[in-house]
Write an enzyme that holds these catalytic residues in place. Structure first.
Site, PDB file in Angstrom:
ATOM      1  N   TYR A   3     -59.367  66.284  44.882  1.00 41.48           N
ATOM      2  CA  TYR A   3     -58.394  65.197  45.011  1.00 41.48           C
ATOM      3  C   TYR A   3     -58.916  64.050  44.153  1.00 41.48           C
ATOM      4  CZ  TYR A   3     -55.217  62.076  47.680  1.00 41.48           C
ATOM      5  OH  TYR A   3     -54.244  61.182  48.066  1.00 41.48           O
ATOM      6  N   LYS A  38     -53.171  67.593  46.888  1.00 43.36           N
ATOM      7  CA  LYS A  38     -52.720  66.933  48.111  1.00 43.36           C
ATOM      8  C   LYS A  38     -52.342  67.945  49.188  1.00 43.36           C
ATOM      9  CE  LYS A  38     -51.364  62.739  48.068  1.00 43.36           C
ATOM     10  NZ  LYS A  38     -50.864  61.362  47.860  1.00 43.36           N
ATOM     11  N   GLU A  40     -43.984  62.646  45.227  1.00 43.86           N
ATOM     12  CA  GLU A  40     -45.313  62.212  44.786  1.00 43.86           C
ATOM     13  C   GLU A  40     -45.308  61.820  43.308  1.00 43.86           C
ATOM     14  OE1 GLU A  40     -49.297  61.280  45.209  1.00 43.86           O
ATOM     15  OE2 GLU A  40     -47.937  61.959  46.789  1.00 43.86           O
ATOM     16  N   ASP A  41     -45.847  60.648  43.007  1.00 46.02           N
ATOM     17  CA  ASP A  41     -46.114  60.203  41.635  1.00 46.02           C
ATOM     18  C   ASP A  41     -44.885  60.217  40.727  1.00 46.02           C
ATOM     19  OD1 ASP A  41     -48.716  59.487  42.071  1.00 46.02           O
ATOM     20  OD2 ASP A  41     -49.546  61.420  41.500  1.00 46.02           O
ATOM     21  N   ALA A  69     -47.206  44.835  40.662  1.00 44.11           N
ATOM     22  CA  ALA A  69     -45.893  44.933  41.309  1.00 44.11           C
ATOM     23  C   ALA A  69     -45.191  46.237  40.958  1.00 44.11           C
ATOM     24  CB  ALA A  69     -45.025  43.738  40.919  1.00 44.11           C
ATOM     25  N   GLY A  70     -45.964  47.318  40.891  1.00 42.69           N
ATOM     26  CA  GLY A  70     -45.389  48.634  40.655  1.00 42.69           C
ATOM     27  C   GLY A  70     -45.007  49.308  41.962  1.00 42.69           C
ATOM     28  N   ALA A 114     -46.753  51.150  44.109  1.00 40.69           N
ATOM     29  CA  ALA A 114     -47.684  50.926  45.211  1.00 40.69           C
ATOM     30  C   ALA A 114     -47.647  49.480  45.680  1.00 40.69           C
ATOM     31  CB  ALA A 114     -49.095  51.316  44.780  1.00 40.69           C
TER      32      ALA A 114
END
Length: 560
Positions: free
Chosen positions: A97, A170, A241-242, A298-299, A301
């Site tokens: 990971y 994950k 995810e992502d 400020a993305g 996440a």
């Protein structure tokens, strides 16, 4: 462990990672399954096999070599792979990971081997996605699909179909921490192209060498994929995810009420960060509602964490307006301000009016930077999700610490080299007063002659228990109350909640018990909201968790 029956024989059986036991097949199994002559004489235990794997692993040099070894083990013997992880979690989790998986993803074009265990859905598959998914599952039941389009991987951006490695990693964590049966999990990468020119130009890149789908074409592909998931795996949990910032939020908002759906970058990262802030507040004796919070980045996440903190502040008694007024978000253009062009609608909700910042100094380009925001706001909490290494400079940290007795500082960017600051610097610059947790692993720091372990805000402390509970009780959706229950359960298990000098995360050795506590809280929340199809009472919810749990042990294999 129940006996498993199979029609496979000989080499075909040994090639099935779900059934392969290697040297652990008994003499009778070897005779009946056509394995005689294909295995050494000794019949070994799983423990002996783990010991051999550990000895080999320890002799390897780089982390990438160790990653490749672990992946080879996963492709050949699923039970041994997961037992190996469980027995050596501190050493193996950073390999399979974050942070090592990021380096592996960047080498995907060079290192890819088939079969990888992943499912690759290309744009050209859109008319037949349902059939492709059925084929990929090979008739097996699937409880959870972990999907990425790999546009926003681990702070390293668009990585094309190399993102399948984060899905595989994950899912291993899901099994390791929460007890998911690995055979009921499906890793999927949506190959919608890539905007990384180096991949398009690379003759070894095995994905679609074309620019990413955009706009309505992209949305149509996602809609077709979700419809195929609902048709082939009704009731399964879809873990996003992502994805890139805009698509991540839009996909979650569009589909979260249509099927059980969860985005770890938004909800998981936010849940862990909020749990840390809650625990640190308790340890420092500061009411949550009194915090002034600056989020640098400020993305996906950063905005997700900010929204979670708004909910946390509201649960502490503030109105939504007052709660939002406690948060200050900064991106590459400086403090978010009304009138700016802000790509993300979620980020725009945190923009400050020009009247509020009339007394703030601006740089030559008219931007209000981090140091000025810290000087004016005097934050009690500083969170980094920017992937700007060293952004929390000595000047910034000392300015914050001058106004706050116990500053809570969370440099959450990963991989390690992209962290906004190191714990050693943060503790040195604050005279050991800072309450620190990071997004990547760091070594302990010596403070006043005592070693202080640094808690890692690893999402593995939250999403495995959350996802496992949602599947076990048959949740119709993953609600905000379920995420809140998860972060509250995690906060209670954080040592720093009762001692400000203690770590702001449990140890990795505790991840299984933490995941169980999270799962129980989430399962009960689902029941209380009437979202659990398979449990009507809290007691039934706990029973469902017990029934769904899988352990990496060998069972008998019987020929049919």
């Amino acid at each position: 462990m129940p006996t498993r029956q199979t029609r496979l024989r000989g080499r075909h059986l040994l090639a099935d990672p779900a059934l392969n036991k290697g040297t652990a097949f008994s003499p009778r199994e070897r005779r009946e399954l056509g394995l005689e002559g294909l295995l050494p004489e000794a019949v070994e235990t799983l423990e002996t096999q783990v010991a051999r794997a550990w000895a080999c692993f320890g002799g390897l040099g780089s982390d990438l070599e160790k990653f490749r070894f672990a992946q080879a083990l996963r492709r050949t013997n699923s039970t041994l792979f997961h037992r190996f992880l469980a027995d050596h979690i501190d050493d193996l989790l950073p390999i399979v990971y974050t942070p090592t998986v990021g380096a592996a993803i960047q080498r995907f074009s060079l290192d890819h081997q088939s079969p990888s265990g992943g499912v690759y859905l290309a744009c050209s598959d859109q008319p037949r996605l349902e059939g492709v998914l059925r084929q990929a599952a090979a008739g097996g039941a699937v409880d959870l699909i972990l999907v990425t389009d790999a546009e926003g991987i681990l702070g390293i951006g668009d990585q094309g179909i190399g993102g399948i490695e984060i899905c595989l990693g994950k899912l291993a964590v899901y099994t390791l921490c929460a007890g998911f049966d690995p055979q009921r999990l499906l890793p999927v990468v949506l190959d919608v192209g890539t905007n990384r020119q180096s991949l398009i130009d690379d003759p070894l890149y095995p994905g679609c060498r074309q620019p990413r789908l955009q706009g309505s074409a992209y949305d149509a592909f996602i809609a077709a994929f979700v419809a195929a998931v609902q048709a082939v795996f009704p009731g399964a949990l879809l873990h996003w995810e992502d994805f890139g910032v805009a698509n991540a939020h839009r996909n979650l908002a569009t589909y979260r009420h249509q099927l059980p759906s969860f985005n770890d970058d938004i909800q998981g990262t936010r849940g862990v960060a909020c749990a840390v802030v809650l625990a640190a507040s308790r340890g420092a004796g500061v009411p949550v509602e009194d915090h002034r919070i600056v989020v640098f980045g400020a993305g996906t996440a950063g905005c997700g964490i900010a929204e979670g903190l708004v909910r946390l502040l509201q649960r502490s008694g503030l109105s939504e307006q007052r709660a939002r007024g406690r948060l200050w978000l900064i991106d590459r253009e400086g403090l978010l301000l009304e009138g700016q062009t802000i790509a993300s609608p979620l980020a725009a909700r945190f923009a400050r009016s020009t009247e509020e910042v009339s007394g703030f100094e601006r740089d030559a380009d008219g931007r209000i930077g981090l140091l000025e925001v810290v000087s004016q706001v005097r934050p009690t909490v500083l969170i980094g999700t920017s992937t700007v290494a060293g952004a929390f400079s000595r000047a910034v940290v000392e300015r914050m610490a001058a106004a706050v007795e116990k500053p809570i500082i969370l440099p959450l960017s990963n991989p390690t080299q992209l962290a906004e600051a190191t714990p050693a610097d943060l503790l040195a610059w604050t005279g050991g007063r800072a309450l620190v947790a990071t997004g990547s692993p760091f070594a302990p720091v010596l403070v006043d002659g005592l070693e202080r372990r640094i808690g890692q805000c690893n999402n593995c402390f939250l999403y495995p228990g959350l996802g496992f509970a949602a599947v076990a009780v048959g949740a119709r959706e993953v609600s905000e109350a379920m995420v809140d229950a998860a972060l509250e359960a995690l906060a209670e298990r954080i040592p720093g909640s009762s001692d400000p000098t203690a770590p702001l995360m449990p140890t990795l050795a505790e991840v299984g018990s933490v995941a169980r506590a999270v799962a129980e809280a989430v399962a009960k929340a689902a029941v209380n909201e009437g979202l659990a199809r398979l449990a009507a009472t809290p007691a039934e919810a706990i029973e469902r968790l017990d029934q769904a749990s899988w352990e990496p042990v060998y069972g008998a294999v019987e020929a049919v």
